[in-house]
Design an enzyme around this catalytic site. Structure first.
Site, PDB file in Angstrom:
ATOM      1  N   ALA A  91       3.287  -2.378  -8.754  1.00 58.05           N
ATOM      2  CA  ALA A  91       3.114  -2.035 -10.164  1.00 58.05           C
ATOM      3  C   ALA A  91       4.453  -1.706 -10.810  1.00 58.05           C
ATOM      4  CB  ALA A  91       2.159  -0.849 -10.290  1.00 58.05           C
TER       5      ALA A  91
ATOM      6  N   GLY B  30      -0.508  -4.519  -6.064  1.00 56.00           N
ATOM      7  CA  GLY B  30      -0.995  -5.544  -6.969  1.00 56.00           C
ATOM      8  C   GLY B  30      -0.462  -6.923  -6.654  1.00 56.00           C
TER       9      GLY B  30
ATOM     10  N   GLU C 185      -2.773  -8.147  -4.021  1.00 56.60           N
ATOM     11  CA  GLU C 185      -4.080  -8.343  -4.658  1.00 56.60           C
ATOM     12  C   GLU C 185      -4.083  -9.594  -5.537  1.00 56.60           C
ATOM     13  OE1 GLU C 185      -5.990  -3.936  -5.101  1.00 56.60           O
ATOM     14  OE2 GLU C 185      -4.081  -4.258  -6.103  1.00 56.60           O
TER      15      GLU C 185
ATOM     16  N   GLU D  47      -0.861   2.051  -1.825  1.00 59.79           N
ATOM     17  CA  GLU D  47      -1.339   3.011  -2.833  1.00 59.79           C
ATOM     18  C   GLU D  47      -1.668   4.375  -2.248  1.00 59.79           C
ATOM     19  OE1 GLU D  47      -2.141  -1.132  -4.357  1.00 59.79           O
ATOM     20  OE2 GLU D  47      -2.401  -0.090  -2.455  1.00 59.79           O
TER      21      GLU D  47
END
Length: 696
Positions: free
Chosen positions: A69, A108, A111, A131
């Site tokens: 992120a 992310g 992901e 995370e």
């Protein structure tokens, strides 16, 4: 000429016949900030609307794929489109979308890959879901798509550990479909062509069913209830991974709610504070500016600390000259360093084929004169001022002009050490923490005459060694050990007044410390504290309640903890077991002092211990020994095992509030007014409602 359409400043589409190459170019790490999210969604929607591309391949420019992120968005209101929505658009695309990942694909970034219809890794790729390290959980489909591709055990492992998974394991587990070599764009073009040729299969991850594994889910949930009951996001991770049995929309909804719930916790706030604090400690003027060379380092002392420092330097690629006074000591130092390097190989921290080259950078010697050409000398001998004065006097005449002379002292006055030389501007403290090749904290101690470029070089060394360098001023114990010397007395007072060492340790481990203070003392060696108490005996305030009676008697028996097999605990059977003879000593001391033991609740133990820690930490900030509260927090997170999810002692203090802390101290002062005194800075905060965070 290639047909390139710029979706926005960070996302472009390049057309090669039936192939569309989507490039992410958001240096330095292609973070998933709002423009990247928006650009990716628009690119996929554009390709589907046009309908003239038969396959799309996403890749990234620069040294890495998407590494997570955008930290600039942390703590700010979310901006649309949200990552889960973007990834659903990609997964639902009628045009097959493949992803080529290189460098790192974290959070992310991974992901994003999981939402594509096939994934290609480039040699050297590492993927992860970190995370958990921010008190969160994968919130953009990680808990839903990893189980479908790699199974529930892998999803739990990655989400709960935050560890990096290398390309080989990612391929074996099914997280990626193929491993290639080459430039990301070229690999993307080839992989897209393979899709057209039918040699690379695509499918939507959401169409796969998660293989049932209730045993893994139930066993993990039980383990977390037992070992991490005080944590929040790990339990939510299990809940979210279990939801991968459900259709995508339902599972993602559960994951999203778990993510939102985790965001709204003190643990998340503490870990975000730790994340930014680690970066903040070196973002000061003293850490910047000109530096001196660090091409070769000398280490004096081949004991545990000196060997650890030497190991750390060697692993960072810096040649080391190791000096000892006797051959047997030098041999032990070489053996320890060799063992440390072999350990780095076995843990995967160092490639096996580099082992001999790293050890080849070590020059052992019995002649201090061999330090004549080093750029920096780190003295790591006994914690005795006369020994250090003698060494620095010799170094002053041996070392070349401009060489930096550093002491690894834990407590002693750097100014007094510097005064033994004709070059006090070249002297500073570099306080490593044991084991020095593992512990990340490095206190960089500024003497009264330390030159700015010497100080900046200390921070440059910390960066080279991948340590967290924290600026400290001269005082007995600097930041960490000065605070430790104060609050460790509370643990002793609690034992004298009625608690057992085991109860104190258990209570503080329940708070989040990896080890209680008595176990830590046994691990470090009880003789170290004993030596310090004897050194400071003549300066002891007669009004102060002595805290060392029990520990002194333990040491007088020759029980120094783990290294002697006996201390507060016994270590014959491996796991520590309370030493029954210590209970006898405690009873004798109480009788001698006329103390009638009383009962303490675990909560009271935690409150007293933490209030004492916060009190001295506040004084350290107030008198300038630490530059800011965040510096204290990072010292304790990286050097003293303070629970990361609580952010550090002064971040934790803000969660309690200054008024409550003052009230506690005033209540405790009724028992011991000498020890329990309200720091003026805390009194001011209680009055005006300010916080330690305000001082950062």
């Amino acid at each position: 000429m290639a047909d390139i359409h710029q979706v926005n400043d960070l996302i472009s589409i390049e057309r090669e016949g039936d192939i569309a190459l989507i490039c992410i170019d958001n240096p330095p790490v292609n973070a998933t900030g709002q423009p990247v999210r928006e650009g990716l969604q628009q690119a996929i929607e554009k390709l589907n609307a046009e309908g003239n591309a038969k396959v799309a391949a996403i890749y990234a420019a620069g040294r890495t794929f998407v590494a997570g992120a955008d930290i600039k968005e942390f703590g700010k209101p979310p901006k649309v489109p949200a990552l889960p929505d973007v990834f659903n658009v990609i997964e639902d695309s009628t045009v097959p979308v493949i992803c080529v990942m290189h460098g790192t694909a974290l959070g992310g970034g991974l992901e994003l890959g999981l939402s594509c219809h096939a994934r290609i890794g480039i040699e050297g790729l590492r993927v992860g879901l970190p995370e958990i390290n921010l008190g969160l959980l994968p919130g953009a489909g990680g808990t839903q798509r990893v189980p479908r591709l790699a199974g529930i055990p892998m999803a739990l492992d990655m989400s709960l550990s935050g560890r990096m998974v290398d390309a080989k394991e990612a391929l074996e587990k099914g997280l990626i479909d193929r491993l290639d070599q080459g430039d990301p764009r070229d690999v993307a073009l080839k992989a897209a062509q393979d899709v057209l040729d039918g040699t690379l299969q695509t499918r939507r991850t959401c169409d796969l069913e998660t293989p049932k594994d209730d045993t893994a889910l139930d066993e993990t949930a039980a383990m977390l209830r037992k070992k991490q009951a005080h944590m929040f996001s790990p339990h939510k991770i299990v809940e979210a991974v279990r939801a991968s049995y459900l259709p995508r929309a339902e599972g993602l909804a559960i994951e999203r709610q778990a993510f939102i719930d985790s965001m709204d916790t003190p643990q998340r706030a503490g870990m975000i504070h730790a994340f930014f604090g680690e970066r903040a400690v070196s973002n000061i003027p003293e850490a910047k500016g000109d530096t001196r060379p660090l091409d070769r380092i000398g280490v004096i002392g081949g004991g545990t600390m000196g060997s650890g420092i030497a190991t750390s330097c060697l692993l960072a690629g810096i040649p080391v000259t190791l000096v000892e006074v006797a051959q047997d000591g030098l041999d032990r130092g070489i053996a320890t360093i060799t063992k440390n390097i072999d350990g780095a190989v076995s843990r995967g921290k160092l490639a096996g084929d580099k082992r001999d080259a790293v050890l080849g950078m070590l020059t052992p010697t019995l002649a201090m004169e061999d330090l004549a050409d080093v750029d920096l000398v780190i003295e790591a001998v006994f914690e005795q001022m006369d020994v250090k004065r003698d060494i620095f006097g010799k170094l002053d005449s041996i070392c070349k002009p401009g060489a930096i002379l550093a002491s690894n002292t834990s407590y002693l006055d750097i100014n007094e050490i510097a005064a033994c030389t004709k070059r006090p501007a070249d002297v500073l403290g570099l306080h490593f923490f044991s084991p020095a090749h593992v512990m990340r904290l490095l206190e960089i101690v500024q003497g009264a005459e330390t030159a700015p470029d010497v100080l900046a070089t200390g921070f440059a060394l910390a960066k080279k060694l991948k340590k967290v360098g924290v600026l400290a001023q001269v005082c007995d114990g600097f930041i960490g050990n000065r605070i430790l010397a104060h609050y460790s007395k509370v643990a002793s007072y609690l034992v004298l007044d009625g608690a057992s060492p085991q109860q104190v340790d258990d209570a503080l481990e329940g708070f989040g410390f990896a080890m209680g203070p008595h176990k830590v003392g046994d691990l470090a060696g009880l003789d170290i504290g004993w030596m310090t108490r004897k050194r400071k005996a003549d300066d002891r305030d007669p009004a102060e309640r002595y805290a060392g009676d029990v520990a002194d008697r333990i040491c007088e028996n020759g029980w120094f903890g783990r290294k002697t097999g006996k201390g507060y605990y016994l270590y014959d059977s491996g796991a520590p077991v309370p030493n029954p003879e210590v209970a006898t000593i405690i009873d004798e001391v109480r009788a001698d002092k006329g103390i009638t033991p009383r009962t303490f609740a675990d909560e009271d133990i935690i409150d007293r211990y933490m209030t004492a820690m916060i009190s001295e930490a506040a004084r350290v900030v107030e008198d300038g020994t630490a530059k800011r509260p965040v510096d204290v927090d990072m010292v304790f997170l990286f050097g003293y095992g303070f629970p990361r999810f609580r952010g550090g002692p002064l971040h934790y203090a803000d969660s309690i509030g200054a008024a409550e802390l003052v009230a506690r101290i005033e209540a405790y002062a009724k028992e011991d007014p000498h020890y329990w005194q309200v720091p003026p800075i805390l009194a001011r905060m209680a009055k005006d409602g300010s916080t330690f965070a305000d001082l950062n």
